[in-house]
Each structure stands twice: as structure tokens, then as C-alpha cells.
Scaffold this active site. Structure first.
Site, mmCIF file in Angstrom:
data_model
loop_
_atom_site.group_PDB
_atom_site.id
_atom_site.type_symbol
_atom_site.label_atom_id
_atom_site.label_comp_id
_atom_site.label_asym_id
_atom_site.label_seq_id
_atom_site.Cartn_x
_atom_site.Cartn_y
_atom_site.Cartn_z
ATOM 1 N N ASN A 197 11.670 6.493 15.617
ATOM 2 C CA ASN A 197 11.607 7.532 14.586
ATOM 3 C C ASN A 197 10.424 8.432 14.927
ATOM 4 O O ASN A 197 9.275 8.045 14.742
ATOM 5 C CB ASN A 197 11.418 6.865 13.216
ATOM 6 C CG ASN A 197 11.203 7.891 12.108
ATOM 7 O OD1 ASN A 197 11.334 9.098 12.324
ATOM 8 N ND2 ASN A 197 10.853 7.409 10.920
ATOM 9 N N LYS A 209 9.521 11.114 13.566
ATOM 10 C CA LYS A 209 8.954 11.791 12.391
ATOM 11 C C LYS A 209 8.745 13.280 12.706
ATOM 12 O O LYS A 209 9.549 13.870 13.413
ATOM 13 C CB LYS A 209 7.673 11.084 11.938
ATOM 14 C CG LYS A 209 7.917 9.578 11.741
ATOM 15 C CD LYS A 209 6.811 8.862 11.057
ATOM 16 C CE LYS A 209 7.167 7.378 10.921
ATOM 17 N NZ LYS A 209 6.205 6.588 10.195
ATOM 18 N N HIS A 229 13.774 6.354 4.212
ATOM 19 C CA HIS A 229 12.459 6.044 4.772
ATOM 20 C C HIS A 229 11.403 6.133 3.672
ATOM 21 O O HIS A 229 11.490 6.986 2.781
ATOM 22 C CB HIS A 229 12.122 7.002 5.920
ATOM 23 C CG HIS A 229 10.948 6.534 6.703
ATOM 24 N ND1 HIS A 229 9.662 6.747 6.278
ATOM 25 C CD2 HIS A 229 10.857 5.813 7.852
ATOM 26 C CE1 HIS A 229 8.829 6.179 7.145
ATOM 27 N NE2 HIS A 229 9.531 5.616 8.111
ATOM 28 N N GLU A 285 8.587 7.341 3.614
ATOM 29 C CA GLU A 285 7.955 8.666 3.480
ATOM 30 C C GLU A 285 8.841 9.612 2.673
ATOM 31 O O GLU A 285 8.341 10.472 1.953
ATOM 32 C CB GLU A 285 7.629 9.223 4.878
ATOM 33 C CG GLU A 285 6.438 8.486 5.484
ATOM 34 C CD GLU A 285 6.491 8.323 6.992
ATOM 35 O OE1 GLU A 285 7.229 9.063 7.664
ATOM 36 O OE2 GLU A 285 5.777 7.430 7.502
ATOM 37 N N GLU A 296 10.679 -2.108 6.368
ATOM 38 C CA GLU A 296 9.443 -1.447 6.755
ATOM 39 C C GLU A 296 8.431 -1.555 5.616
ATOM 40 O O GLU A 296 8.413 -0.706 4.716
ATOM 41 C CB GLU A 296 9.701 0.038 7.044
ATOM 42 C CG GLU A 296 10.681 0.294 8.156
ATOM 43 C CD GLU A 296 10.432 1.643 8.829
ATOM 44 O OE1 GLU A 296 10.207 1.646 10.039
ATOM 45 O OE2 GLU A 296 10.444 2.680 8.146
ATOM 46 N N GLY A 328 2.125 2.996 10.251
ATOM 47 C CA GLY A 328 1.085 3.907 10.726
ATOM 48 C C GLY A 328 -0.327 3.407 10.498
ATOM 49 O O GLY A 328 -1.289 4.158 10.620
ATOM 50 N N SER A 344 4.037 -0.427 12.622
ATOM 51 C CA SER A 344 3.047 -0.728 13.664
ATOM 52 C C SER A 344 3.590 -1.650 14.749
ATOM 53 O O SER A 344 2.864 -2.523 15.242
ATOM 54 C CB SER A 344 1.762 -1.295 13.044
ATOM 55 O OG SER A 344 1.181 -0.339 12.168
#
Ligand code: 13P
Length: 252
Positions: free
Chosen positions: A9, A11, A95, A97, A167, A173, A213
Site C-alpha cells: 500500500n 498510500k 483502511h 486512515e 492492521e 507507521g 510495520s
């Protein structure tokens, strides 16, 4: 035995030239790997260019999100049909985010998921708890809600076009991955839930990716867990060499 599936991904990263460099390198390193399903998810602006490089290769392309209509007055949105037209076979949905910054709710994601599955696009559907939720022992209830509401009204046969990506938000991240035991525990919970709701076969055959990560250094240990069937990789997928190492770690 579920075939491992590893997706990158990207992003909001990579201009067209950078995207081309990355997939050309990737093609050189992992172009002959057939034991792992490989997907890259570039930003919309690079899809067309990336698609031309990946044509007739073992590497599939996905989008990071999409809308729930075919066309029309929805400024700024992209339809699944447009994604198929540009060469995508996958899209990510849900996701964290998108949930966090763009207020995508379980109900909205359920509508999107149901629509996308009618178009032929396959879906990596993301779930995961925040640090606060984990510390309050809410991990399982959050996963249960995200899955039951997100996958509401799906038929067991729909599940062959869906992959779940676990996730944990606190691992995304941050450089701090879930331990193999934490990942296995969550994945086993997800699989049991899918079996209960959609039947033994749907649960048994469902690929569950871990994301958060993932790096070349921790991939082997994570993939060795019974219910970890692959990865959804952010940062480490932006470099061909590190993404390739993660892919290679998944070869059974
Ligand atoms: P990182 O691998 O950068 O932690 O991102 C994970 C992720 O969000 C993939 O969708």
C-alpha cells in the site's frame, strides 16, 4: 493451504516517474515468483503508468479506495469500473486512515464492499483496533464489530473475493509491529468469527493479511504463524528491495 498474499500500500507516495522506477525494479526481482500472490497499490495518478509495466506479469495492481457508484456527479471520486478499466484487479477498503481521517464508518464501508463485489474487483478489507482500545481490552469487540458490520449481508460465496487485513492502528507507521503472538491471536479470532458467520469453508479458505510495520526483519517470524497468510505493507513497500525481501520471506 492458503497461498500467501503480499500487497504494498503505497498510500500518498510516488509520482509517476518514481512509481515506474519502483515497479520496474520489482519486476526484475520478483517477476518469476509464483508461490506468492503479489499486489501493488499505487496512488490513482500512477495507476495507468504502472499498469503498462505490469501487463502480463505475475504482479497484480490494486487501488487504495473507491466509491460505490459506476459514474455520475460525485466530484473527486473514482468508481470500481474505472479501476478495472485502468487495470486494477483489487482495491483496499476500510483502511484505518480512511476510517480515521475521512470518517468512513462501518455502515458506509459495508455499502462500498457490497457494491464493489458486484463489479468483479477483489477487496482487501482492513480492520484493526487503536492503542487505546487494545489497552482497554476491546480488541476483540472492535474486530467483531468491524467485521460483522463491514461484511453484513455478504454470502459465503462472496468471501472468495475478499481478503481481510488485520492492521492494528498502533502498529501502522510506528515501527512497532504486533508480536507474532499478538498477530496470531487476532487472526485466529477473525478466522473463528468468519467460520461462525459464513461457514467452515469460508473461514478455512480466507486469507488474512497482517499489516503494521512489516519489515524484512520481522516478516519471516510473522508469516510462520498459523493464521497469518500474508501482509499488507506500507513503508517497506516503497522500496523494491525491502518489499521483495518480504515477499520472499513468504515463499512456503
Ligand atoms: P506501515 O507498513 O508503514 O506500518 O503501514 C501499514 C499499512 O497501513 C498498510 O496498509
Amino acid at each position: 493451504m492458503i497461498k500467501p498474499i503480499v500487497a504494498g500500500n503505497w498510500k500518498m507516495n510516488k509520482k509517476i516517474n518514481e512509481a515506474l522506477e519502483l515497479v520496474n525494479n520489482l519486476k526484475k526481482i520478483v517477476g518469476n515468483i509464483t508461490e506468492v500472490d503479489i499486489i501493488v497499490c499505487p496512488p490513482y495518478t500512477a495507476l495507468h503508468s504502472v499498469s503498462s509495466v505490469l501487463k502480463n506479469t505475475n504482479i497484480e495492481m490494486g487501488a487504495q479506495n473507491c466509491y460505490l457508484k459506476e459514474s455520475g456527479a460525485f466530484t473527486g471520486e473514482i468508481s470500481p469500473q474505472m479501476l478495472i478499466d485502468v487495470g486494477c484487479t483489487w482495491t483496499i477498503l476500510g483502511h484505518s486512515e480512511r476510517r480515521q481521517y475521512f470518517n468512513e464508518t462501518d455502515t458506509f464501508l459495508n455499502q462500498k464492499l457490497k457494491y464493489v463485489l458486484t463489479t468483479g474487483l477483489k477487496v482487501m478489507f482492513c480492520v484493526g483496533e487503536t492503542l487505546e482500545e487494545r489497552e482497554e481490552n476491546l480488541t476483540e469487540s472492535v474486530l467483531r464489530r468491524q467485521i460483522l458490520e463491514g461484511l453484513r449481508d455478504l454470502q459465503p460465496s462472496d468471501l472468495c473475493k475478499v481478503v481481510i487485513a488485520y492492521e492494528p492502528v498502533w502498529a501502522i507507521g510506528t515501527g512497532k509491529n504486533a508480536t507474532p503472538e499478538q498477530a496470531q491471536e487476532a487472526h485466529a479470532f477473525i478466522r473463528a468469527l468468519i467460520k461462525k458467520e459464513f461457514g467452515e469453508d469460508a473461514g478455512k479458505n480466507l486469507p488474512i493479511q497482517y499489516g503494521g510495520s512489516v519489515k524484512p526483519e520481522n516478516a519471516k517470524e510473522l508469516i510462520s504463524q498459523e493464521d497469518v497468510n500474508g501482509f499488507l505493507v506500507g513503508g517497506a513497500s516503497l522500496n523494491a528491495e525491502s518489499f521483495a525481501q518480504i515477499i520472499k520471506a513468504c515463499i512456503p
